[in-house]
Write a protein that holds these residues in place. Structure first.
Motif, PDB file in Angstrom:
ATOM      1  N   TYR A  34       0.816  -1.219   0.000  1.00 26.49           N
ATOM      2  CA  TYR A  34       0.000   0.000   0.000  1.00 26.49           C
ATOM      3  C   TYR A  34       0.851   1.271   0.000  1.00 26.49           C
ATOM      4  N   THR A  35       2.027   1.191   0.587  1.00 20.57           N
ATOM      5  CA  THR A  35       2.836   2.415   0.636  1.00 20.57           C
ATOM      6  C   THR A  35       3.179   2.909  -0.763  1.00 20.57           C
ATOM      7  N   HIS A  36       3.197   1.986  -1.733  1.00 19.06           N
ATOM      8  CA  HIS A  36       3.457   2.431  -3.109  1.00 19.06           C
ATOM      9  C   HIS A  36       2.181   2.827  -3.833  1.00 19.06           C
ATOM     10  N   ILE A  37       1.078   2.139  -3.454  1.00 16.29           N
ATOM     11  CA  ILE A  37      -0.196   2.459  -4.127  1.00 16.29           C
ATOM     12  C   ILE A  37      -0.731   3.807  -3.643  1.00 16.29           C
ATOM     13  N   HIS A  38      -0.470   4.092  -2.349  1.00  9.95           N
ATOM     14  CA  HIS A  38      -1.082   5.272  -1.733  1.00  9.95           C
ATOM     15  C   HIS A  38      -0.854   6.578  -2.520  1.00  9.95           C
ATOM     16  N   PRO A  39       0.393   6.949  -2.838  1.00  7.42           N
ATOM     17  CA  PRO A  39       0.561   8.216  -3.577  1.00  7.42           C
ATOM     18  C   PRO A  39      -0.146   8.193  -4.928  1.00  7.42           C
ATOM     19  N   VAL A  40      -0.227   7.013  -5.545  1.00  3.01           N
ATOM     20  CA  VAL A  40      -0.927   6.922  -6.826  1.00  3.01           C
ATOM     21  C   VAL A  40      -2.394   7.258  -6.641  1.00  3.01           C
ATOM     22  N   ILE A  41      -2.976   6.692  -5.596  1.00  2.00           N
ATOM     23  CA  ILE A  41      -4.400   6.969  -5.345  1.00  2.00           C
ATOM     24  C   ILE A  41      -4.596   8.457  -5.055  1.00  2.00           C
ATOM     25  N   VAL A  42      -3.728   9.008  -4.190  1.00  2.00           N
ATOM     26  CA  VAL A  42      -3.866  10.424  -3.816  1.00  2.00           C
ATOM     27  C   VAL A  42      -3.767  11.304  -5.065  1.00  2.00           C
ATOM     28  N   LEU A  43      -2.758  11.049  -5.886  1.00 12.46           N
ATOM     29  CA  LEU A  43      -2.593  11.860  -7.092  1.00 12.46           C
ATOM     30  C   LEU A  43      -3.753  11.669  -8.063  1.00 12.46           C
ATOM     31  N   SER A  44      -4.245  10.412  -8.196  1.00  7.40           N
ATOM     32  CA  SER A  44      -5.362  10.159  -9.106  1.00  7.40           C
ATOM     33  C   SER A  44      -6.591  10.924  -8.643  1.00  7.40           C
ATOM     34  N   MET A  45      -6.827  10.880  -7.346  1.00  4.75           N
ATOM     35  CA  MET A  45      -7.980  11.604  -6.830  1.00  4.75           C
ATOM     36  C   MET A  45      -7.855  13.086  -7.159  1.00  4.75           C
ATOM     37  N   TYR A  46      -6.645  13.619  -6.965  1.00  4.85           N
ATOM     38  CA  TYR A  46      -6.454  15.043  -7.237  1.00  4.85           C
ATOM     39  C   TYR A  46      -6.623  15.330  -8.719  1.00  4.85           C
ATOM     40  N   ALA A  47      -6.039  14.459  -9.546  1.00  9.05           N
ATOM     41  CA  ALA A  47      -6.148  14.666 -10.992  1.00  9.05           C
ATOM     42  C   ALA A  47      -7.605  14.599 -11.429  1.00  9.05           C
ATOM     43  N   TYR A  48      -8.351  13.651 -10.834  1.00  9.00           N
ATOM     44  CA  TYR A  48      -9.761  13.495 -11.189  1.00  9.00           C
ATOM     45  C   TYR A  48     -10.529  14.776 -10.879  1.00  9.00           C
ATOM     46  N   LYS A  49     -10.197  15.409  -9.770  1.00  5.10           N
ATOM     47  CA  LYS A  49     -10.933  16.609  -9.353  1.00  5.10           C
ATOM     48  C   LYS A  49     -10.321  17.901  -9.912  1.00  5.10           C
ATOM     49  N   PHE A  50      -9.208  17.771 -10.645  1.00  4.38           N
ATOM     50  CA  PHE A  50      -8.446  18.966 -11.007  1.00  4.38           C
ATOM     51  C   PHE A  50      -9.293  20.005 -11.733  1.00  4.38           C
ATOM     52  N   ASN A  51     -10.060  19.542 -12.733  1.00  7.40           N
ATOM     53  CA  ASN A  51     -10.861  20.500 -13.501  1.00  7.40           C
ATOM     54  C   ASN A  51     -11.869  21.228 -12.623  1.00  7.40           C
ATOM     55  N   ALA A  52     -12.449  20.481 -11.687  1.00  8.27           N
ATOM     56  CA  ALA A  52     -13.410  21.105 -10.778  1.00  8.27           C
ATOM     57  C   ALA A  52     -12.705  22.130  -9.884  1.00  8.27           C
ATOM     58  N   ILE A  53     -11.472  21.806  -9.477  1.00  7.65           N
ATOM     59  CA  ILE A  53     -10.715  22.736  -8.622  1.00  7.65           C
ATOM     60  C   ILE A  53     -10.406  24.013  -9.391  1.00  7.65           C
ATOM     61  N   VAL A  54     -10.036  23.848 -10.659  1.00  8.00           N
ATOM     62  CA  VAL A  54      -9.739  25.027 -11.472  1.00  8.00           C
ATOM     63  C   VAL A  54     -10.999  25.860 -11.647  1.00  8.00           C
ATOM     64  N   ALA A  55     -12.112  25.175 -11.865  1.00  9.59           N
ATOM     65  CA  ALA A  55     -13.356  25.908 -12.125  1.00  9.59           C
ATOM     66  C   ALA A  55     -13.803  26.678 -10.894  1.00  9.59           C
ATOM     67  N   ASP A  56     -13.856  25.996  -9.761  1.00  9.22           N
ATOM     68  CA  ASP A  56     -14.278  26.664  -8.529  1.00  9.22           C
ATOM     69  C   ASP A  56     -13.544  26.025  -7.357  1.00  9.22           C
TER      70      ASP A  56
END
Ligand SMILES: [Zn+2]
Lengths: 248, 935
Positions: A34-56
């Motif tokens: 999990y220690t290797h999967i964890h940053p991937v999940i965190v970054l994926s979550m951020y990337a998934y929400k990125f457009n929404a973050i930019v918008a508002d």
């Protein structure tokens, strides 16, 4: 007077690196994986929400704050050894007397989950305001964008401080060494340094005249923090592990 | 050590050489044609119609040329304009509107040059603009339409000119005018007097028959812009006032017989940006209005749209009607008033006016002369190419002119277009078309694009700057052990050099320094955390300086991207109630006063006979001395403060609104030049006196073989601070209080010499931008450049311009020297012998013991030239990197769209940083302070 100066004056100003060993992730398979999967999940979550973050930024950053907290708590609980001093801290607290004698079943919960949540609490209540204040000192807007800055502070705190509190506790001297960059580098410490450097470097693209929506406050800062966290954690856990930051 | 010094001296001497070499290659050479143009130059071209030697009959014989400073296009043509009369003329068809593109630098003098000569002034004119009295920059001997009118034979003899308004015209055209009344744009807070001074002459002049051209130059609108921006509530009323003036003049032209053939031109010399400033190249700054008016124009506008008000072509920009070049005014006036086109003109006769001549050959003749006059400049520039006045074959030309030949150089394609003009000469349709094609192309090519660089010099200049880096690199302090300051210095310099290639970072350079400085203060905090366990977590001096830095960076909004955005100065706290501002200013002056008073007291004590008799080496000042010091210094700082108040009451009255009463009235009537001379004189006198006293002390110390040094360095710094306050605008003065606190906090942090130098560099740059400067010409503040000067003196004005704009960097350079020599810090001569007897806990004992040793070592380190040499080495290296970055960026991006708007101004600023700031301040003044610090 000159005769008295026998000791090298600079001796006192030489930094004394901590003697503590770097943090090793737990030795079970789940932790190692999990220690290797964890940053991937965190970054994926951020990337998934990125457009929404930019918008508002405000609602979007708020929306992923809880998932980030859950992910970080899960990460520290699964992968990292809790600090040895946490029980000692708890003992002092009168309200927590019940837990002084943990049963066999409780030990897993007491050993990892409770310190993880305590770290979350500390990151949220102590580190967030401190980091928000630091952001303001570094130039975050004062009169406007309060929620933007506060949420950035919260994200940075969850990324950087939560795992550190979990593994190192809250002892003053330890934290001085942490701030002074005297600890040996490991994945937790590397993640913290990476987050901070990332957030700081995140300010560089803001003045460019690219006229992109994502150049607005605080998108670049938070993005820098996330990327910095992943890079710092990776490097800290592998290449730079055990190294000490040396400069006078 | 010796070879190091040689290298360092060499590197420093190379800095100006590199700058000069690069500058001569960068600022384009423009062929200059001396003398006045005549019709005889026009040559022989019988194909151009019957009277080919005669100029076409001119439709006008008088000119009223009204310049409204900073009259942006939308102020006349837009929907929110207050100039309803001019708009009605446009609808009637008796006014022809244009947007006249003004090239950067958009400041008055080069713009007046462009309007009158038709040429396109270079950046060198900017420098000359600040040296206005320089005779080489006058247009008295050049070919302008003013000179042409003066030379022209009118019915009542040679042409006569009158002029009212901005005295720039009087400086540019000395002894040109029959009657003139110049107004100077000294105080931008003056919205009304400057204009009334023009207007009062107009009715009378409209009745006079003797003049042939009347020039009016109104400054009020520009002042309103500088003071409160284009959206100021004063703006529309001022436009109405200007509109009324236009009505007065136009009605006179309609009604007075002697004015019947008068051409009336209203134009802006430049526009303004959203902040109300100008100098740069934003659309707002480069788009002034241009309107030609006369009842006769109705003949030309029968077919045109005649709409007003209108919207700009693109929203948010300022292109209304047709966009022409400002230089087109000169040839158009020449054609319309009937005189030869000025020799250095690069403008094109506006085709709208060709309709005045019914016979096509008249128009064709005008255009051919215009083209031929421009061809002469082109010919001088491309001397290897053939621009004959006949059709040439490819053999004579040396290359093929076919449309498929794409690989022509700029000069070759101009030669080909000129051939097109020759081939179509005498053709009623093609002739006009080919002439315009050639002229537009020539205008564009000669306006300062790639072909004008001396690329070899650009490369040599850059290489020399690189050599400066190389030479100074070997003089740097040793790189090991790796220190945080060394790392941060390297990162800052490399990042800076890279960012110089980004036009937006050149415009927003302040962001880089604010960012780097914040990071550095944080690193200082980390650094001190590494050294010893201190209880000062949050109240650590590094944090406190960071907090102050946060306030300082918000003091003035600067840069382009958010120009005009809110900052502390404009937040209103200083405007609504000036008491706050003046209390802060008062506190700043009080602080400096007390400091200087201490120095005076010390100097008085030097000659204290009582203590001298006792034979003390270091004579301490007594209470009596201190009182004398305060009494002595009060008149000086009091005068300085009163000058600031009086100056501000005139320059920025909104900052003195809260202060009323007879006192202010009395102060306002004071003689500013006299006051400031008293301040400068007082400072010089005090400095000499203290120097004398410290010299005496130093001699005595040497005689007795005692250690230690005097306080002259600190005294000099404090007196220079008072001088800098005099050169600073009132609203920025409280920043020096913040700077002072930062200096005191920095003395509490144990900075290594390299760290001190880096801090000096970062804070010098930060303070430059925080005081409101940027890399744009429009941000240069001239309001304090005439302090104490009653007549124009180029070098004195130049020096004051530099000192008032670079006041922050001067302050920090000297503060850095004091930090480097630990002059500012309290000298703790802890005697370790005493520590043993003292009944202190062991830890504190150790601490003090170590501290004493460290300070002893620091004192040893900083004695002599070594620390100073390394300081200069680091800053020379920085200057080399900075010049290298800027020059390489200018060379690599010389074809870039922003080269004249962003990179050239940056190079001008880099010149000032490299020569004046590094050479003059860091090395010169800093060296002086370091030297006297050793007394
Ligand atoms: Zn102006």
């Amino acid at each position: 007077m000159a005769s008295k100066v026998t000791i090298d004056a600079s001796a006192t100003s030489k930094p004394k690196p901590s003697t503590a060993a770097p943090i090793e992730p737990l030795k079970n398979d789940a932790a190692r994986l999990y220690t290797h999967i964890h940053p991937v999940i965190v970054l994926s979550m951020y990337a998934y929400k990125f457009n929404a973050i930019v918008a508002d930024p405000v609602p979007a950053l708020l929306a992923i704050l809880a998932p980030l907290a859950v992910l970080q708590v899960a990460y520290v609980a699964v992968c990292l050894p809790p600090t040895g001093e946490t029980p000692k801290v708890r003992k002092i607290k009168p309200g927590e007397k019940k837990r002084n004698a943990p049963g066999v079943l409780e030990s897993g919960v007491n050993g990892t989950i409770v310190p993880a949540f305590l770290s979350l609490l500390l990151a949220a209540l102590a580190a967030t305001p401190l980091l928000t204040a630091t952001l303001v000192l570094f130039g975050a807007p004062v009169t406007t964008h309060h929620l933007h800055t506060l949420l950035s502070g919260a994200h940075i705190a969850l990324l950087s401080t939560l795992p550190l509190v979990y593994v190192h506790g809250v002892r003053g001297e330890t934290w001085r060494q942490i701030v002074a960059l005297l600890m040996p580098i490991d994945e937790v410490y590397g993640g913290m340094i990476g987050t901070m450097l990332g957030a700081w470097l995140g300010a560089v693209p803001i003045p460019l005249d690219w006229d992109r929506e994502w150049q607005k406050w605080p998108v670049t800062i938070v993005t820098g923090a996330y990327i910095g966290y992943a890079v710092g954690k990776l490097l800290g856990g592998t290449l730079l592990k055990g190294k000490k930051i040396m400069f006078a | 050590m010796a070879s190091r010094s040689v290298l360092l001296v060499l590197a420093n001497l190379l800095i100006p050489v590199a700058i000069v070499v690069f500058a001569t290659g960068f600022f384009p050479y423009k062929p200059f044609m001396p003398g006045l143009a005549t019709y005889e130059d026009s040559g022989n071209d019988e194909v151009l119609g019957k009277g080919w030697k005669e100029p076409p009959e001119a439709p006008f014989d008088k000119l009223v040329f009204m310049v409204v400073d900073a009259l942006r296009s939308d102020f006349v043509f837009g929907e929110e304009s207050g100039m309803s009369f001019m708009q009605s003329l446009i609808r009637d068809g008796t006014a022809l509107p244009f947007t006249a593109h003004a090239t950067s630098p958009t400041i008055t003098m080069p713009r007046v040059k462009a309007i009158t000569t038709g040429s396109i002034p270079s950046f060198v004119d900017v420098i000359l603009n600040f040296a206005e009295s320089d005779t080489s920059s006058t247009l008295g001997t050049q070919d302008t339409w003013l000179a042409q009118i003066k030379a022209k034979d009118f019915d009542n003899g040679k042409g006569k000119l009158v002029m009212y308004g901005d005295d720039t015209w009087l400086k540019l055209f000395p002894n040109f005018f029959e009657r003139a009344d110049g107004t100077s744009s000294f105080f931008v807070s003056d919205f009304t007097e400057v204009d009334n001074n023009v207007t009062r002459h107009v009715p009378e002049e409209l009745l006079n028959r003797d003049w042939d051209a009347m020039i009016l130059h109104y400054l009020g609108l520009d002042h309103i812009g500088h003071k409160a921006g284009p959206k100021s509530p004063n703006m529309v009323p001022k436009q109405k006032e200007m509109d009324d003036m236009v009505r007065t003049i136009y009605t006179a032209i309609e009604n007075e017989d002697h004015l019947a053939n008068t051409l009336f031109v209203v134009c802006g010399d430049h526009g303004m940006n959203d902040g109300g400033n100008h100098g740069g190249s934003s659309p707002g700054e480069t788009s002034p209005a241009l309107v030609f008016m006369s009842p006769k124009l109705a003949k030309l506008t029968k077919q045109s749209r005649r709409e007003s008000p209108v919207r700009p072509k693109h929203d948010g920009e300022f292109e209304y009607y047709r966009m022409v070049e400002q230089s087109d005014i000169a040839p158009t006036l020449a054609g319309l008033l009937g005189f030869p086109i000025p020799k250095n003109n690069l403008g094109v006769f506006l085709e709208e006016f060709l309709g005045f001549w019914d016979n096509w050959s008249d128009g064709a003749r005008l255009l051919y002369w215009n083209a031929k006059q421009m061809k002469k400049i082109v010919e001088a520039k491309y001397s290897g190419l053939r621009f004959d006045e006949e059709v040439l074959g490819a053999k004579d030309m040396g290359f093929e002119c076919s449309p498929s030949a794409t690989r022509l150089t700029d000069g070759q394609s101009l030669a080909c277009l000129w051939q097109g003009v020759q081939q179509s000469k005498g053709d009623s349709n093609d002739g006009t078309r080919h002439s315009y094609k050639f002229m537009r192309e020539a205008q564009e090519t000669m306006s300062g694009t790639a072909s004008n660089y001396d690329v070899a010099r650009l490369f040599i200049g850059t290489a020399l700057a690189f050599l400066v880096c190389g030479l100074s690199f070997f003089t740097l302090p040793k790189l090991r052990p790796i220190s945080s300051a060394g790392i941060y210095f390297t990162i800052t310099l490399s990042l800076y050099a890279v960012l110089m290639f980004a036009s937006s970072y050149v415009e927003e350079e302040h962001n880089f320094w604010y960012w780097a400085t914040s990071g550095w203060f944080f690193l200082l905090y980390i650094d001190s955390m590494r050294k010893d366990w201190s209880n000062k977590w949050i109240l650590h001096p590094a944090f406190a300086t960071l907090a102050l830095h946060r306030v300082i960076r918000r003091w003035n909004q600067t840069g382009q991207k958010y120009a005009g955005a809110d900052d502390i100065v404009n937040s209103g706290i200083f405007h609504s109630n000036s008491i706050i501002l003046w209390s802060l200013i008062g506190a700043t002056y009080m602080d400096v006063t007390l400091r200087i008073a201490r120095h005076i007291a010390r100097s008085v004590a030097t000659f204290d006979t009582e203590q001298k008799k006792r034979g003390d080496i270091e004579i301490e000042s007594t209470n009596q001395n201190r009182m004398m010091g305060t009494i002595a210094v009060l008149p000086l700082s009091g005068t300085a403060f009163i000058f600031k108040l009086a100056f501000t009451a005139k320059d920025a009255p909104e900052l003195t609104y809260g202060l009323t009463g007879d006192m202010l009235d009395a102060i306002e009537s004071l003689d500013l030049v006299g006051l400031v001379r008293m301040v400068f004189g007082g400072l010089a006198l005090s400095a000499s006196w203290i120097a004398f006293a410290e010299w005496q002390r130093s001699k005595k110390r040497i005689r007795r073989g005692a250690q230690g040094n005097g306080e002259f360095a600190v005294a000099l710094f404090d007196m220079i601070t008072l001088f800098l306050l005099t050169q600073t605008k009132a609203h920025n003065i409280p920043m020096y209080l913040l700077f002072r606190i930062q200096v005191s906090l920095l003395t509490l942090i144990d900075l290594s010499p390299t760290a001190t130098t880096l801090t000096t560099l970062l804070l010098s740059q930060t303070s430059f931008f925080a005081l409101g400067n940027s890399n744009s010409i429009s941000s240069i503040d001239l309001s304090n450049s005439y302090n104490g000067i009653s007549d124009y003196n180029v070098s004195a004005v130049g020096l004051l311009v530099f000192l008032s704009n670079w006041a922050g960097p001067v302050y920090w350079s000297l503060a850095g020297i004091l930090l480097l020599g630990s002059h500012g810090a309290t000298q703790r001569y802890v005697d370790t012998k005493e520590l043993h007897v003292a009944d202190w806990v062991a830890q504190e004992h150790n601490y003090l013991n170590n501290m004493a040793r460290k300070e002893e070592k620091n004192r040893e380190d900083r004695k002599g030239r070594r620390a100073w040499g390394e300081h200069v080495a680091l800053l020379t290296f920085w200057t080399g990197i900075m010049l290298c970055g800027v020059m390489a960026a200018c060379t690599a991006l010389r074809q870039h769209l922003f080269i004249w708007t962003v990179f050239s101004p940056k190079f001008l600023f880099a010149m000032a940083w490299g020569v004046a700031c590094h050479f003059g301040v860091t090395v010169g003044l800093g060296g002086l302070v370091w030297w006297v610090g050793g007394w």
